[in-house]
Design an enzyme around this catalytic site. Structure first.
Site, PDB file in Angstrom:
ATOM      1  N   GLY A  15       0.820  -1.208   0.000  1.00 23.04           N
ATOM      2  CA  GLY A  15       0.000   0.000   0.000  1.00 23.04           C
ATOM      3  C   GLY A  15       0.851   1.254   0.000  1.00 23.04           C
ATOM      4  O   GLY A  15       1.904   1.295   0.630  1.00 23.04           O
ATOM      5  N   ARG A  76       0.822  -5.536  -6.186  1.00 18.65           N
ATOM      6  CA  ARG A  76       0.975  -6.834  -5.528  1.00 18.65           C
ATOM      7  C   ARG A  76       1.524  -7.817  -6.562  1.00 18.65           C
ATOM      8  O   ARG A  76       1.212  -7.729  -7.741  1.00 18.65           O
ATOM      9  CB  ARG A  76      -0.377  -7.336  -5.019  1.00 18.65           C
ATOM     10  CG  ARG A  76      -1.145  -6.307  -4.198  1.00 18.65           C
ATOM     11  CD  ARG A  76      -0.626  -6.169  -2.792  1.00 18.65           C
ATOM     12  NE  ARG A  76      -1.402  -5.202  -2.009  1.00 18.65           N
ATOM     13  CZ  ARG A  76      -1.133  -4.878  -0.760  1.00 18.65           C
ATOM     14  NH1 ARG A  76      -0.108  -5.437  -0.147  1.00 18.65           N
ATOM     15  NH2 ARG A  76      -1.883  -3.991  -0.117  1.00 18.65           N
ATOM     16  N   ASP A 107       5.194  -4.877   6.175  1.00 16.74           N
ATOM     17  CA  ASP A 107       5.725  -6.187   6.561  1.00 16.74           C
ATOM     18  C   ASP A 107       5.670  -7.208   5.429  1.00 16.74           C
ATOM     19  O   ASP A 107       6.563  -8.049   5.309  1.00 16.74           O
ATOM     20  CB  ASP A 107       5.020  -6.712   7.810  1.00 16.74           C
ATOM     21  CG  ASP A 107       3.510  -6.768   7.669  1.00 16.74           C
ATOM     22  OD1 ASP A 107       2.987  -6.396   6.603  1.00 16.74           O
ATOM     23  OD2 ASP A 107       2.849  -7.189   8.634  1.00 16.74           O
ATOM     24  N   THR A 130       4.099   2.807   5.754  1.00 14.71           N
ATOM     25  CA  THR A 130       2.713   2.387   5.951  1.00 14.71           C
ATOM     26  C   THR A 130       2.053   3.349   6.914  1.00 14.71           C
ATOM     27  O   THR A 130       2.668   3.738   7.928  1.00 14.71           O
ATOM     28  CB  THR A 130       2.608   0.951   6.501  1.00 14.71           C
ATOM     29  OG1 THR A 130       1.263   0.695   6.924  1.00 14.71           O
ATOM     30  CG2 THR A 130       3.539   0.728   7.676  1.00 14.71           C
ATOM     31  N   ASP A 132      -0.264   2.736   8.950  1.00 11.55           N
ATOM     32  CA  ASP A 132      -0.765   2.058  10.153  1.00 11.55           C
ATOM     33  C   ASP A 132       0.186   2.119  11.350  1.00 11.55           C
ATOM     34  O   ASP A 132      -0.225   1.844  12.478  1.00 11.55           O
ATOM     35  CB  ASP A 132      -1.079   0.592   9.850  1.00 11.55           C
ATOM     36  CG  ASP A 132      -2.294   0.432   8.940  1.00 11.55           C
ATOM     37  OD1 ASP A 132      -3.138   1.346   8.939  1.00 11.55           O
ATOM     38  OD2 ASP A 132      -2.383  -0.590   8.238  1.00 11.55           O
ATOM     39  N   ASP A 134       2.413   0.075  12.237  1.00 11.32           N
ATOM     40  CA  ASP A 134       2.364  -1.229  12.901  1.00 11.32           C
ATOM     41  C   ASP A 134       3.636  -2.056  12.714  1.00 11.32           C
ATOM     42  O   ASP A 134       3.638  -3.260  12.976  1.00 11.32           O
ATOM     43  CB  ASP A 134       1.157  -2.029  12.409  1.00 11.32           C
ATOM     44  CG  ASP A 134       1.171  -2.245  10.893  1.00 11.32           C
ATOM     45  OD1 ASP A 134       2.003  -1.631  10.195  1.00 11.32           O
ATOM     46  OD2 ASP A 134       0.334  -3.019  10.403  1.00 11.32           O
ATOM     47  N   ARG A 176      -6.662  -2.076  10.040  1.00 10.95           N
ATOM     48  CA  ARG A 176      -7.231  -3.427  10.024  1.00 10.95           C
ATOM     49  C   ARG A 176      -6.715  -4.273  11.176  1.00 10.95           C
ATOM     50  O   ARG A 176      -7.465  -5.027  11.800  1.00 10.95           O
ATOM     51  CB  ARG A 176      -6.896  -4.105   8.688  1.00 10.95           C
ATOM     52  CG  ARG A 176      -7.521  -5.485   8.495  1.00 10.95           C
ATOM     53  CD  ARG A 176      -7.103  -6.049   7.154  1.00 10.95           C
ATOM     54  NE  ARG A 176      -5.663  -6.161   7.060  1.00 10.95           N
ATOM     55  CZ  ARG A 176      -4.988  -6.296   5.922  1.00 10.95           C
ATOM     56  NH1 ARG A 176      -5.628  -6.285   4.774  1.00 10.95           N
ATOM     57  NH2 ARG A 176      -3.671  -6.403   5.915  1.00 10.95           N
ATOM     58  N   GLN A 260      -7.162   8.816   3.767  1.00  8.97           N
ATOM     59  CA  GLN A 260      -6.090   8.876   4.764  1.00  8.97           C
ATOM     60  C   GLN A 260      -4.724   8.555   4.177  1.00  8.97           C
ATOM     61  O   GLN A 260      -3.697   8.891   4.759  1.00  8.97           O
ATOM     62  CB  GLN A 260      -6.396   7.901   5.907  1.00  8.97           C
ATOM     63  CG  GLN A 260      -7.634   8.260   6.687  1.00  8.97           C
ATOM     64  CD  GLN A 260      -8.222   7.044   7.390  1.00  8.97           C
ATOM     65  OE1 GLN A 260      -7.881   6.758   8.528  1.00  8.97           O
ATOM     66  NE2 GLN A 260      -9.109   6.331   6.719  1.00  8.97           N
TER      67      GLN A 260
END
Length: 328
Positions: A15, A76, A107, A130, A132, A134, A176, A260
């Site tokens: 992403g 992808r 990741d 990313t 996120d 994360d 997510r 976002q």
């Protein structure tokens, strides 16, 4: 024996996130500074397999630091998940005389880079991109700060209309598997409740909290929900459940979605991307591989890709505590 790096390839994968272009720019200009050649790989691992590789100079990356998305595109690649696909990718890099690779992504992208590096003893450095936040091993990922500010700005606007009409708004933000965006934008925007994947609040407690808010005199309420929250199967069913059990509320739902991810990166993300890009090239020059560039306590660090992939960036307990206090 120390490797001699002459040409570095840079790519974006997975992403997109604000700051990726700033990181591309930093890698290419760092290569120019250290008298190395650099190339860009379009469309991530799929572009690597297909040889979609072009030379990049310091002048090729001017005026991209302020742009969102990624000029190298992203895609992808199921083919890269196969041994045959990675063999084609390696042959492509050898054909273009590439000595090392910088992967900007999350990741999944790092997992692919790690496996590729191990199979072909090929130098790979990751830069975490990313929204996120994360990724283990770094306090911040590229795009996170921009996404926070984008979401908070929109939530502030929603708060205005919620107050005007005495409404309860459920606002879904991205996340997510991680609640970093929801938790921090919720605190920053003054949300009454924040629902995240890491903490299952439960429907009963949510109803009790919203009823308590109503009785305390609040004429409107705002609940920020991470898309991966487990309180309800989705934000719309969650809103319907609350509306049935608390008919005093006029309930609305707003899903912020991919807005976002877009937009010009914040100053913080531009500077972080520049620091990470320089560090990535310097790690390659110093013969490091299978590492991710991270920032910890405002210092640039090198983290094993294996740890970055296998571990999970946990939300600090203090932020959860602050959220509880602020919801009174």
């Amino acid at each position: 024996m120390k490797r001699f790096i002459r040409k570095v390839a840079v790519m974006t994968s997975g992403g997109d996130s604000p700051g990726m272009n700033a990181a591309i720019r930093a890698v290419v200009r760092s290569c120019a500074y250290y008298k190395l050649e650099s190339v860009g790989i379009y469309r991530g691992y799929q572009g690597m397999i297909e040889g979609d590789i072009v030379p990049m100079t310091a002048r090729d990356v001017h005026h991209i630091i302020q742009k969102g998305g990624t000029v190298l595109k992203s895609a992808r690649s199921k083919e890269f998940m196969t041994i045959e696909g990675r063999k084609k990718a390696h042959e492509s890099l050898v054909k273009h005389n590439v000595d090392a690779l910088v992967v900007i992504g999350g990741d999944g992208s790092f997992t692919g880079g790690m496996i590729f590096s191990q199979e072909y003893d090929f130098p790979v450095i990751g830069i975490p991109g990313t929204i996120d936040n994360d990724i283990f091993g770094t306090d911040f990922t590229l795009g996170y700060d921009t996404a926070l500010n984008t979401a908070m700005e929109v939530i502030d606007k929603i708060r205005d209309t919620a107050s005007s009409h005495n409404r309860l708004f459920f606002v879904e933000v991205m996340g997510r598997d991680s609640g970093f965006i929801a938790l921090n934008t919720g605190i920053g925007a003054g949300a009454e409740e924040i629902l995240i994947p890491e903490e299952d609040m439960g429907l009963d407690r949510l109803l009790q909290s919203l009823e308590k808010s109503r009785r305390s005199g609040k004429s409107s309420s705002l609940v920020v929900v991470a898309e991966g929250d487990k309180t309800g199967s989705n934000v719309f069913e969650l809103a319907n459940y609350v509306e049935k059990n608390l008919p005093q509320y006029d309930v609305r739902v707003s899903v912020l979605g991919h807005m976002q991810r877009g937009g010009a990166p914040s100053c913080f993300d531009r500077v972080l991307a520049s620091r990470m890009g320089v560090k990535a090239v310097e790690l390659l020059i110093d013969d490091h591989t299978n590492k991710m560039v991270g920032v910890q306590n405002n210092q640039m660090v090198a983290v094993d890709l294996e740890n970055a992939v296998k571990e999970h960036h946990k939300i600090p307990a203090e932020i959860l505590r602050i959220s509880d206090i602020m919801s009174v």
